[in-house]
Design a protein around this motif. Structure first.
Motif, PDB file in Angstrom:
ATOM      1  N   THR A   1      13.094  17.710  10.885  1.00  0.00           N
ATOM      2  CA  THR A   1      12.963  19.149  10.688  1.00  0.00           C
ATOM      3  C   THR A   1      11.909  19.583  11.702  1.00  0.00           C
TER       4      THR A   1
ATOM      5  N   ASN B   1      13.968  25.816  14.611  1.00  0.00           N
ATOM      6  CA  ASN B   1      13.292  25.731  13.321  1.00  0.00           C
ATOM      7  C   ASN B   1      14.286  25.807  12.163  1.00  0.00           C
TER       8      ASN B   1
ATOM      9  N   ASN C   1       9.353  22.399  13.436  1.00  0.00           N
ATOM     10  CA  ASN C   1       8.576  23.624  13.290  1.00  0.00           C
ATOM     11  C   ASN C   1       7.906  23.861  14.645  1.00  0.00           C
TER      12      ASN C   1
ATOM     13  N   GLY D   1      17.301  24.634  12.452  1.00  0.00           N
ATOM     14  CA  GLY D   1      18.247  23.544  12.649  1.00  0.00           C
ATOM     15  C   GLY D   1      19.619  24.037  13.084  1.00  0.00           C
TER      16      GLY D   1
ATOM     17  N   LYS E   1      13.312  13.648   8.334  1.00  0.00           N
ATOM     18  CA  LYS E   1      14.128  14.034   7.181  1.00  0.00           C
ATOM     19  C   LYS E   1      14.239  12.898   6.172  1.00  0.00           C
TER      20      LYS E   1
END
Length: 173
Positions: A94, A51, A96, A53, A124
């Motif tokens: 990204t 999450n 989650n 990165g 992104k």
């Protein structure tokens, strides 16, 4: 009389050795609870690292000879290949991710974690957010220092395939 005395000496010795061994043996329930806590901590760190990165933190959870088995792809063997595969995902999206363990099992220096995950992949570069959910099975190996690391990881999505093969799981993105 000598036979009876010898019998009692042997019985006492056997009882003493049995009690000594029982007292020195690790409690399986306690070890299982400790390992389950360690596996759950790895799962939490796993999601947090993806999450954020943070590929380096995520890779620190793996053995050097780990193998990731993503859906629709050949096995990804070793940390270098795992890094290369997942760097692409983190460069593009990204993540989650959250997971829920349904079962943890322990057998000596091996453990497994079976559960479910949900994830949202946000491009992104802009574009449609991709929701994913699925299940995973991760095999962990106790390290010489007593810690646990991911050794094998397989995951697959419950979302019908639409060409997306980079879906993250609880254990792999």
């Amino acid at each position: 009389m000598k036979t009876r005395a010898l019998y009692h000496v042997c019985l006492c010795a056997l009882t003493s050795v049995t009690l000594l061994l029982a007292g020195c043996s690790p409690r399986r329930g306690a070890d299982s609870q400790t390992v389950t806590a360690a596996v759950n901590a790895i799962s939490t760190r796993y999601s947090s690292a993806l999450n954020a990165g943070d590929l380096d933190s995520w890779l620190s959870l793996w053995t050097d000879d780990g193998i990731q088995l993503p859906p629709g792809e050949p096995p990804v063997v070793g940390k270098d290949q795992i890094r290369a595969r997942n760097q692409g995902l983190l460069d593009e999206f990204t993540v989650n991710l959250s997971s829920t363990s349904a079962e943890v099992g322990v057998a000596g220096d091996w453990a497994f974690d079976r559960g479910a995950y949900t994830a949202t992949l946000t491009p992104k570069g802009g574009g449609r957010t991709i929701p994913v959910d699925g299940k995973y099975l991760t095999i962990l190996k106790r390290q010489p220092d007593g810690s646990w690391k991911i050794h094998r990881d397989i995951f697959n999505s419950n979302v019908p395939s639409q060409g997306l093969t980079t879906a993250p799981s609880n254990k792999s993105a």
